[in-house]
Design an enzyme around this catalytic site. Structure first.
Site, PDB file in Angstrom:
ATOM      1  N   THR A 123       0.809  -1.216   0.000  1.00  0.00           N
ATOM      2  CA  THR A 123       0.000   0.000   0.000  1.00  0.00           C
ATOM      3  C   THR A 123       0.845   1.270   0.000  1.00  0.00           C
ATOM      4  OG1 THR A 123      -1.568   1.241   1.359  1.00  0.00           O
ATOM      5  CG2 THR A 123      -0.125  -0.250   2.535  1.00  0.00           C
ATOM      6  N   ASP A 124       0.262   2.358  -0.505  1.00  0.00           N
ATOM      7  CA  ASP A 124       0.925   3.671  -0.447  1.00  0.00           C
ATOM      8  C   ASP A 124       1.117   4.150   1.000  1.00  0.00           C
ATOM      9  OD1 ASP A 124      -1.771   4.158   0.131  1.00  0.00           O
ATOM     10  OD2 ASP A 124      -2.096   5.536  -1.549  1.00  0.00           O
ATOM     11  N   GLU A 125       0.292   3.607   1.926  1.00  0.00           N
ATOM     12  CA  GLU A 125       0.296   4.146   3.304  1.00  0.00           C
ATOM     13  C   GLU A 125       1.624   3.948   4.027  1.00  0.00           C
ATOM     14  OE1 GLU A 125      -3.122   3.374   5.663  1.00  0.00           O
ATOM     15  OE2 GLU A 125      -4.479   3.468   3.953  1.00  0.00           O
ATOM     16  N   TYR A 150      -1.766  -0.466  11.040  1.00  0.00           N
ATOM     17  CA  TYR A 150      -1.922  -1.125   9.734  1.00  0.00           C
ATOM     18  C   TYR A 150      -0.717  -0.842   8.845  1.00  0.00           C
ATOM     19  CZ  TYR A 150      -3.281  -1.596   4.832  1.00  0.00           C
ATOM     20  OH  TYR A 150      -3.288  -1.899   3.490  1.00  0.00           O
ATOM     21  N   LYS A 154       2.275  -3.334   7.335  1.00  0.00           N
ATOM     22  CA  LYS A 154       2.519  -3.510   5.896  1.00  0.00           C
ATOM     23  C   LYS A 154       3.963  -3.115   5.554  1.00  0.00           C
ATOM     24  CE  LYS A 154       0.003  -4.564   3.053  1.00  0.00           C
ATOM     25  NZ  LYS A 154      -0.382  -5.909   2.535  1.00  0.00           N
TER      26      LYS A 154
HETATM   27  P1  NAD Z   1      -9.769  -7.344   2.399  1.00  0.00           P
HETATM   28  O1  NAD Z   1      -9.758  -7.022   3.851  1.00  0.00           O
HETATM   29  O2  NAD Z   1     -10.978  -7.090   1.592  1.00  0.00           O
HETATM   30  O3  NAD Z   1      -9.406  -8.886   2.189  1.00  0.00           O
HETATM   31  C1  NAD Z   1      -8.399  -9.541   2.893  1.00  0.00           C
HETATM   32  C2  NAD Z   1      -8.567 -11.041   2.681  1.00  0.00           C
HETATM   33  O4  NAD Z   1      -7.499 -11.691   3.378  1.00  0.00           O
HETATM   34  C3  NAD Z   1      -9.877 -11.607   3.245  1.00  0.00           C
HETATM   35  O5  NAD Z   1     -10.441 -12.527   2.335  1.00  0.00           O
HETATM   36  C4  NAD Z   1      -9.443 -12.322   4.521  1.00  0.00           C
HETATM   37  O6  NAD Z   1     -10.264 -13.414   4.866  1.00  0.00           O
HETATM   38  C5  NAD Z   1      -8.037 -12.776   4.145  1.00  0.00           C
HETATM   39  N1  NAD Z   1      -7.173 -12.969   5.306  1.00  0.00           N
HETATM   40  C6  NAD Z   1      -6.997 -12.144   6.368  1.00  0.00           C
HETATM   41  N2  NAD Z   1      -6.124 -12.686   7.244  1.00  0.00           N
HETATM   42  C7  NAD Z   1      -5.718 -13.871   6.709  1.00  0.00           C
HETATM   43  C8  NAD Z   1      -4.818 -14.872   7.123  1.00  0.00           C
HETATM   44  N3  NAD Z   1      -4.154 -14.785   8.278  1.00  0.00           N
HETATM   45  N4  NAD Z   1      -4.629 -15.946   6.319  1.00  0.00           N
HETATM   46  C9  NAD Z   1      -5.311 -16.073   5.153  1.00  0.00           C
HETATM   47  N5  NAD Z   1      -6.194 -15.147   4.713  1.00  0.00           N
HETATM   48  C10 NAD Z   1      -6.392 -14.059   5.480  1.00  0.00           C
HETATM   49  O7  NAD Z   1      -8.492  -6.591   1.803  1.00  0.00           O
HETATM   50  P2  NAD Z   1      -8.291  -5.905   0.387  1.00  0.00           P
HETATM   51  O8  NAD Z   1      -8.822  -4.539   0.444  1.00  0.00           O
HETATM   52  O9  NAD Z   1      -8.734  -6.835  -0.665  1.00  0.00           O
HETATM   53  O10 NAD Z   1      -6.693  -5.788   0.368  1.00  0.00           O
HETATM   54  C11 NAD Z   1      -5.910  -6.822  -0.188  1.00  0.00           C
HETATM   55  C12 NAD Z   1      -4.441  -6.398  -0.100  1.00  0.00           C
HETATM   56  O11 NAD Z   1      -4.239  -5.186  -0.810  1.00  0.00           O
HETATM   57  C13 NAD Z   1      -3.960  -6.122   1.320  1.00  0.00           C
HETATM   58  O12 NAD Z   1      -2.659  -6.613   1.451  1.00  0.00           O
HETATM   59  C14 NAD Z   1      -3.972  -4.608   1.429  1.00  0.00           C
HETATM   60  O13 NAD Z   1      -2.993  -4.182   2.346  1.00  0.00           O
HETATM   61  C15 NAD Z   1      -3.627  -4.219   0.018  1.00  0.00           C
HETATM   62  N6  NAD Z   1      -4.123  -2.922  -0.446  1.00  0.00           N
HETATM   63  C16 NAD Z   1      -5.449  -2.609  -0.345  1.00  0.00           C
HETATM   64  C17 NAD Z   1      -5.923  -1.396  -0.855  1.00  0.00           C
HETATM   65  C18 NAD Z   1      -7.376  -1.014  -0.777  1.00  0.00           C
HETATM   66  O14 NAD Z   1      -7.718   0.106  -1.146  1.00  0.00           O
HETATM   67  N7  NAD Z   1      -8.273  -1.882  -0.335  1.00  0.00           N
HETATM   68  C19 NAD Z   1      -5.017  -0.511  -1.451  1.00  0.00           C
HETATM   69  C20 NAD Z   1      -3.667  -0.853  -1.524  1.00  0.00           C
HETATM   70  C21 NAD Z   1      -3.234  -2.063  -1.028  1.00  0.00           C
HETATM   71  O1  DAU Z   2      -4.280   3.913   0.433  1.00  0.00           O
HETATM   72  C1  DAU Z   2      -4.445   2.533   0.352  1.00  0.00           C
HETATM   73  C2  DAU Z   2      -5.246   2.072   1.542  1.00  0.00           C
HETATM   74  O2  DAU Z   2      -6.561   2.541   1.343  1.00  0.00           O
HETATM   75  C3  DAU Z   2      -5.232   0.576   1.754  1.00  0.00           C
HETATM   76  O3  DAU Z   2      -3.934   0.152   2.048  1.00  0.00           O
HETATM   77  C4  DAU Z   2      -6.173   0.169   2.890  1.00  0.00           C
HETATM   78  O4  DAU Z   2      -6.255  -1.233   2.970  1.00  0.00           O
HETATM   79  C5  DAU Z   2      -7.541   0.748   2.612  1.00  0.00           C
HETATM   80  O5  DAU Z   2      -8.379   0.479   3.706  1.00  0.00           O
HETATM   81  C6  DAU Z   2      -7.469   2.248   2.364  1.00  0.00           C
HETATM   82  O6  DAU Z   2      -7.118   2.976   3.557  1.00  0.00           O
HETATM   83  P1  DAU Z   2      -7.804   4.396   3.912  1.00  0.00           P
HETATM   84  O7  DAU Z   2      -7.679   4.621   5.352  1.00  0.00           O
HETATM   85  O8  DAU Z   2      -7.348   5.461   2.978  1.00  0.00           O
HETATM   86  O9  DAU Z   2      -9.317   4.023   3.467  1.00  0.00           O
HETATM   87  P2  DAU Z   2     -10.728   4.243   4.163  1.00  0.00           P
HETATM   88  O10 DAU Z   2     -11.774   3.860   3.167  1.00  0.00           O
HETATM   89  O11 DAU Z   2     -10.790   3.645   5.511  1.00  0.00           O
HETATM   90  O12 DAU Z   2     -10.765   5.819   4.318  1.00  0.00           O
HETATM   91  C7  DAU Z   2     -10.643   6.676   3.196  1.00  0.00           C
HETATM   92  C8  DAU Z   2     -10.701   8.099   3.692  1.00  0.00           C
HETATM   93  O13 DAU Z   2     -12.030   8.349   4.185  1.00  0.00           O
HETATM   94  C9  DAU Z   2      -9.772   8.376   4.861  1.00  0.00           C
HETATM   95  O14 DAU Z   2      -9.303   9.702   4.771  1.00  0.00           O
HETATM   96  C10 DAU Z   2     -10.669   8.223   6.080  1.00  0.00           C
HETATM   97  C11 DAU Z   2     -12.012   8.698   5.574  1.00  0.00           C
HETATM   98  N1  DAU Z   2     -13.190   8.060   6.190  1.00  0.00           N
HETATM   99  C12 DAU Z   2     -13.221   6.703   6.252  1.00  0.00           C
HETATM  100  C13 DAU Z   2     -14.307   6.060   6.834  1.00  0.00           C
HETATM  101  C14 DAU Z   2     -14.345   4.548   6.940  1.00  0.00           C
HETATM  102  C15 DAU Z   2     -14.242   8.823   6.648  1.00  0.00           C
HETATM  103  O15 DAU Z   2     -14.210  10.065   6.553  1.00  0.00           O
HETATM  104  N2  DAU Z   2     -15.312   8.188   7.229  1.00  0.00           N
HETATM  105  C16 DAU Z   2     -15.384   6.840   7.333  1.00  0.00           C
HETATM  106  O16 DAU Z   2     -16.393   6.329   7.892  1.00  0.00           O
END
Ligand code: NAD
Ligand code: DAU
Length: 339
Positions: A123-125, A150, A154
């Site tokens: 992730t960018d975070e 988190y 990562k």
């Molecule tokens: P998600 O939370 O939707 O899915 C995570 C999956 O991993 C689930 O199916 C869960 O059951 C499984 N899991 C969790 N713990 C586990 C374990 N110990 N063993 C096996 N499986 C397990 O997450 P996502 O949003 O699909 O993110 C996927 C990946 O991408 C993550 O590594 C996250 O850090 C990264 N990522 C997400 C975003 C985003 O915007 N969602 C952006 C950048 C990077």
């Molecule tokens: O940037 C990549 C990341 O994006 C991933 O690595 C993470 O897995 C993913 O969860 C996401 O993280 P963020 O914290 O950016 O996403 P989230 O959707 O939780 O929040 C997006 C923005 O919205 C953030 O500034 C917080 C704000 N927010 C979020 C929630 C859930 C709100 O204002 N209200 C809310 O209820």
């Protein structure tokens, strides 16, 4: 080609499996997923009984099941993670176990099984937070500066992947990606939470004044980037994946959602801010474009529109989640105290 996909029942992992099946119909796919609250086999119903696809329920931090699942795999793509920042503030331990220990277990197994490529989805975070008034964009050379449990977990996993590349010559690549949106996203994150709350007649809880800035990528664009890196990416390299549009504030994207749904701005409810809330993320995506000729397919407006449409058209999918006790408990714990 045999792929081990970990976390394939989650949001991005299940989209990636759909992408693989569509673009590589001969692929053999094993999906190893613990099925935490975020894992959902409904996302992959289409492959029940499909001989190309095998599901294994298991934890990436458990070497035995990982070794079984990795047997014969050419490629491993690790999506498995605890992924929600707010949950990491309540319960950091699960993040360290899955994201750090789980990655190390996968890396050990990848060496043992001599896989051709281990790809780590990050992730960018991990790069921290950019000031709101700055036009800075991170590059693959920027220093790590994670600020939430988190992102710290990562970051640790990214370091382990690089360590296994340098120390043991594991053929590994990493992507650090911007915020994804699209189908099958668990309704705890901003977009699915906002859209589904609106469809239920509720308000959108916006942290602070909605001033925080993010980049929003349609999940299919993330999948195409990973697929390309598996084919053409160089082992040991990190690639940023982000959209071409400029970063936008949460308030701006929420107004886009409201406009698409013909709803007034009084459906926004400002609530207390997230502790340690990162102000802004912005990635420079020139390396992947220049070196691998990748480009995102979707504009911001298309990305938002397609996501709104999916949640409108798939109400059964998210209502089942929102009706669950797990979700209700989480919502109460996270939001009732903020008002
Ligand atoms: P998600 O939370 O939707 O899915 C995570 C999956 O991993 C689930 O199916 C869960 O059951 C499984 N899991 C969790 N713990 C586990 C374990 N110990 N063993 C096996 N499986 C397990 O997450 P996502 O949003 O699909 O993110 C996927 C990946 O991408 C993550 O590594 C996250 O850090 C990264 N990522 C997400 C975003 C985003 O915007 N969602 C952006 C950048 C990077
Ligand atoms: O940037 C990549 C990341 O994006 C991933 O690595 C993470 O897995 C993913 O969860 C996401 O993280 P963020 O914290 O950016 O996403 P989230 O959707 O939780 O929040 C997006 C923005 O919205 C953030 O500034 C917080 C704000 N927010 C979020 C929630 C859930 C709100 O204002 N209200 C809310 O209820």
């Amino acid at each position: 080609m045999k792929y081990l996909i970990t976390g394939g029942a989650g949001f991005i992992g299940s989209n990636f499996i759909h992408y693989l099946v569509e673009h590589h119909p001969d692929a053999e796919i094993v999906n190893l997923d613990k099925l935490t609250y975020a894992g959902n086999l409904e996302n992959l119903k289409a492959y029940e009984g499909d001989l190309r696809y095998t599901f294994i329920k298991g934890d990436i931090a458990e070497p035995k099941v990982v070794n079984e699942a990795m047997n014969g795999a050419d490629v491993v793509v690790n999506f498995a993670a605890e992924s929600h920042v707010d949950r990491s503030i309540h319960e950091p331990a699960a993040f360290v176990r899955t994201n750090v220990l789980g990655t190390q277990v996968l890396l050990d197994a990848a060496l043992r099984h001599k896989v051709k490529r281990y790809h780590h989805v990050s992730t960018d975070e991990v790069y921290g937070s950019i000031a709101l008034n700055s036009d800075e964009k991170w590059t693959e050379q920027s220093p790590y500066n994670p600020r939430s449990p988190y992102s710290a977990s990562k970051a640790a996993s990214d370091h382990l992947v690089r360590a296994y590349f340098h120390t043991y010559s594991l053929s590994a690549t990493i992507t650090n990606c911007a915020n994804n949106i699209g189908p099958y996203m668990y309704p705890e994150k901003l977009f699915p939470l906002a859209i589904t709350n609106l469809l239920e007649g509720k308000k959108i809880p916006v942290y602070g004044q909605g001033q925080h800035v993010r980049e929003w990528l349609y999940v299919e664009d993330h999948c195409s980037a990973i697929d390309l890196i598996l084919q053409k990416g160089k082992p040991g390299e990190t690639y940023f994946v982000s959209p071409d549009n400029e970063p936008v504030s949460n308030l701006e994207v929420i107004k886009k959602i409201l406009k698409l749904m013909n709803l007034p701005e009084d459906r926004i409810e400002f609530v207390a801010d997230r502790p340690g809330h990162d102000e802004k993320y912005a990635l420079d995506n020139n390396k992947i474009k220049r070196e691998l000729d990748w480009k995102p397919k979707y504009s911001l407006d298309e990305t938002v529109r397609l996501t709104v449409e999916w949640y409108k058209n798939n109400q059964e999918w998210w209502k089942k989640i929102k009706d669950s006790q797990e979700y209700k408990n989480y919502y109460q714990k996270q939001y009732d105290v903020l008002k």
